[in-house]
Design an enzyme around this catalytic site. Sequence first.
Site, PDB file in Angstrom:
ATOM      1  N   ASP A 418       0.813  -1.191   0.124  1.00 50.43           N
ATOM      2  CA  ASP A 418       0.004   0.111   0.096  1.00 50.43           C
ATOM      3  C   ASP A 418       0.741   1.230  -0.053  1.00 50.43           C
ATOM      4  O   ASP A 418       2.135   1.236   0.308  1.00 50.43           O
ATOM      5  CB  ASP A 418      -0.945  -0.090   1.367  1.00 50.43           C
ATOM      6  CG  ASP A 418      -2.273   0.825   1.043  1.00 50.43           C
ATOM      7  OD1 ASP A 418      -2.356   1.358  -0.071  1.00 50.43           O
ATOM      8  OD2 ASP A 418      -2.976   0.935   1.957  1.00 50.43           O
ATOM      9  N   GLU A 421       2.905   7.218  -2.146  1.00 50.40           N
ATOM     10  CA  GLU A 421       2.765   8.596  -2.624  1.00 50.40           C
ATOM     11  C   GLU A 421       2.824   9.670  -1.634  1.00 50.40           C
ATOM     12  O   GLU A 421       2.566  10.700  -1.768  1.00 50.40           O
ATOM     13  CB  GLU A 421       1.211   8.375  -3.429  1.00 50.40           C
ATOM     14  CG  GLU A 421      -0.084   8.280  -2.564  1.00 50.40           C
ATOM     15  CD  GLU A 421      -0.276   6.736  -2.470  1.00 50.40           C
ATOM     16  OE1 GLU A 421      -0.599   5.966  -3.119  1.00 50.40           O
ATOM     17  OE2 GLU A 421       0.233   6.185  -1.259  1.00 50.40           O
ATOM     18  N   ASP A 485      -8.865   3.282  -3.706  1.00 55.26           N
ATOM     19  CA  ASP A 485      -9.822   3.464  -2.588  1.00 55.26           C
ATOM     20  C   ASP A 485     -10.999   3.926  -3.418  1.00 55.26           C
ATOM     21  O   ASP A 485     -11.449   5.067  -2.729  1.00 55.26           O
ATOM     22  CB  ASP A 485      -9.323   3.950  -1.328  1.00 55.26           C
ATOM     23  CG  ASP A 485      -8.122   3.643  -0.694  1.00 55.26           C
ATOM     24  OD1 ASP A 485      -7.724   2.468  -1.025  1.00 55.26           O
ATOM     25  OD2 ASP A 485      -7.461   4.116   0.200  1.00 55.26           O
TER      26      ASP A 485
END
Length: 693
Positions: A418, A421, A485
Amino acid sequence: MSSGVRKTDDGCGHFATVRARVRKIALKLRVHAQNDGFDLLFGDRIVLRHHIPCPAVVMARGNPDITMFRGNFRISDSPADEIAPAEWRMADGGIEWLHDGVPVARLSTKGHELTINALLPGYDRLRVRFHAEPGECVWGGGEQMSYLALNGRAFPIWTSEPGVGRDKSTELTRIMDSEGMAGGDYWNTNYPQPTFLTSRWIAVHLDASCYSVLDFTDPGFHAVDVWSDTANFELFAADGPIELVSALSKRFGRQPELPDWAIGGAIVGLKSGASSFERLERFIDAGTSVSALWCEDWAGIRETSFGRRLFWDWHNGERSAQRYPDLKSRIADLHRRGIRFMAYANPYIAVDGDLFAEAAGGGHFCLRTDSDDVHLVDFGEFDCGVVDFTRAETRAWFAERVLGREMLDIGIDGWMADFGEYLPTDLRLADGSDPMEAHNRWPVLWAQVNARAVESRGRTGDAVFFMRAGFSGVQAHCPLLWAGDQSVDFTRHDGIGTVITGALSAGLVGNAYSHSDCGGYTSLHGNVRTEELMRRWCELAAFAPVMRSHEGNRPDDNLQFDSTPELMACFARWSRVHAHLAPYVRHLCGEASAQGLPAQRPLFLHFPHDPALFTVQDQFLYGADMLVAPVVEQGADARDVILPGAGVWRHVWSGVDYAPGTHRIAAPIGQPPVFYRPDSAFAALFAGLNGVL
């Protein structure tokens, strides 16, 4: 020098290296002088046109303003001393642009290489205007969630949280903007890439990681804005889109074929601790084709106002033992039944975690700019250190100590890798690099660390990690994307439909495999899953190379697939559809490996002579022989479907043949419009889908 995106006001250009990867034809860059300017040609195609009304290069001095809050960035610029030089002359085999008789920028060519430099000190904003022809369509930009065709809009290239809502006209977006700049917009994406393709079948790639903008707001040119005094580009040309996509995938690196287990059934995502194993049995009893159990909460949890969050301390320690007692043995039990186990990790470590002191003592964190203290980032009610992947020792430590010993060595077969960024721009990196330059590279470094761990155990092509963050070059290391998401709804810019757009756009720049959180993820401010959404998401997920469910950020507030017998039966049915298609997906994996073609493809990839297909983003070709038109509008029980090319398409559920064209197709829940070529080598397999349901 406007970027076309609200407060972002950028100029650009910079050093351009153009390397051709061309089938059959050896292309060279050459300058063709005209009365008031010149054309730069790549073979017979104009790629750059300079003339007095529209100079090819614009320069300025930048004055940026950058704010970050929990992975959301507000970036603007107020450039000064702008120069748009019109005067030019041939000089030393290249071209010099002049302003008031003084050379201010230089262009030179060598073979397929193009170089543009700003010659004036302090000029660190350049805009290069590439030639555009009337009606030319443009795609690319990495994984774009809102628009497949980029025409008429500008796309800042900066990896970040996409935002919740991503539509300034909606109340949810406005609420999230007021709660920490978290609403996002159409261009926000976890995975941007400064690469664009056009319907002239050329592609331009900016070989730089600094902040940039792909700006297609003016139909007269394609602008690339770069926050630098120098820029590197690579140019590709081909006879059609298949050859062009193949060339790009070769340039950035092709993924290994997905293992049989990953494509042979559904990955069931559960995060209720040890009871996840008992819940899995109910899925199996309901007839679900299960390939793996995914428990992202394997290392522990914490409760926050956002919802149930994971405890960011990636090891099989006390919290893991409390949440999943005797995990190693439970994983071994699943393996004996042919079921894999998957987990979760990200490149941050919580300050209250057991690994934090070890990482800090080993010098593995990014530091503050004003001291040697660890730079901490607020991730929403808990602070974390950012693991510094610019340091070779740290990359080796995380790959071996965390992903290797704590995960792979206890039998974990894959994980969600995950984030990636969040790199702030106000910290200090071990290699001394500028965080503004390193920010976009961070997902690639993160992918390299994960791939290194898998390779160290000899499990490349077997263990699978999947990522949402990316940038140029992530393709060579990340075996599988997921769409991030999505909100648990049908909204235009953040709902179920963005999964299709994201897969198609990412596939054009070399990412063969994409999938999504079946059921959606983000549930905030009363936005919760409906039974209709979950059923429609199953229909979509079954026709991706990997099918995986997720309980979302607020599992207790939302429907789950094991909430009702009807939802359980729905998930089980579509998992069997997914498993039934495994031989065809194996064929697509072979095409991805050999040619770099994505599994899910925009219609124009195989039908490039029909411009009407250039902007279609709500249906896709699954390989060359199957067409899928998922229902992504709430309440719809029919939809228009475009059947391209020549020859009939056969409707999977009825067996009726349809001629090419646009048709209104009935699409009740349980029968999304799916078609196949009757002359396909896999026709019998496709025909068998009706029996699976």
